[in-house]
Design a protein around this motif. Structure first.
Motif: not given
Length: 123
Positions: A59-86
């Motif tokens: 509340d008394d600090l500048p910047g983004p709130l931690p819960s405002g930017e993190l969504t469940p989709a952001a926590t998933r590790n998805t392989p890059s297209p290069a890894k899939i092609a490999m």
């Protein structure tokens, strides 16, 4: 069942708590928090169960709130297209090796799978 909780009053998990502590560390490094304040807020972040509890720590600090930017989709590790092609290319090459050079292909299959596994896991 929905108990009427919406937005920041939803339960949080370890990724959200870790992000909040990381943001607190950045504020501590910038000199906005003293050591005792940083320690107390990190303890509260580790014990938080809802997003609103984390937001209260900022509340008394500048910047983004931690819960405002993190969504469940952001926590998933998805392989890059290069890894899939490999991976697809490696499977095709291994199948061709086994079909063409039967016995030697089977012998080379295990080390090749180990190399693919460890290459895939490397970040």
């Amino acid at each position: 069942m929905d108990s009427g909780r919406r937005g920041k009053d939803l339960r949080i998990g370890d990724p959200e708590r870790e992000r909040a502590m990381r943001l607190l560390g950045e504020h501590f490094s910038a000199g906005r928090l003293e050591l005792a304040e940083y320690d107390e807020r990190c303890r509260q972040a580790a014990a938080a169960r809802f997003g609103s509890e984390l937001d209260g720590l900022f509340d008394d600090l500048p910047g983004p709130l931690p819960s405002g930017e993190l969504t469940p989709a952001a926590t998933r590790n998805t392989p890059s297209p290069a890894k899939i092609a490999m991976a697809v290319g490696a499977v095709v090459a291994l199948l061709a090796l086994v079909l063409v050079a039967r016995q030697i292909g089977l012998i080379l299959l295990i080390p090749a799978l180990a190399i693919i596994f460890f290459t895939w896991r490397r970040r």
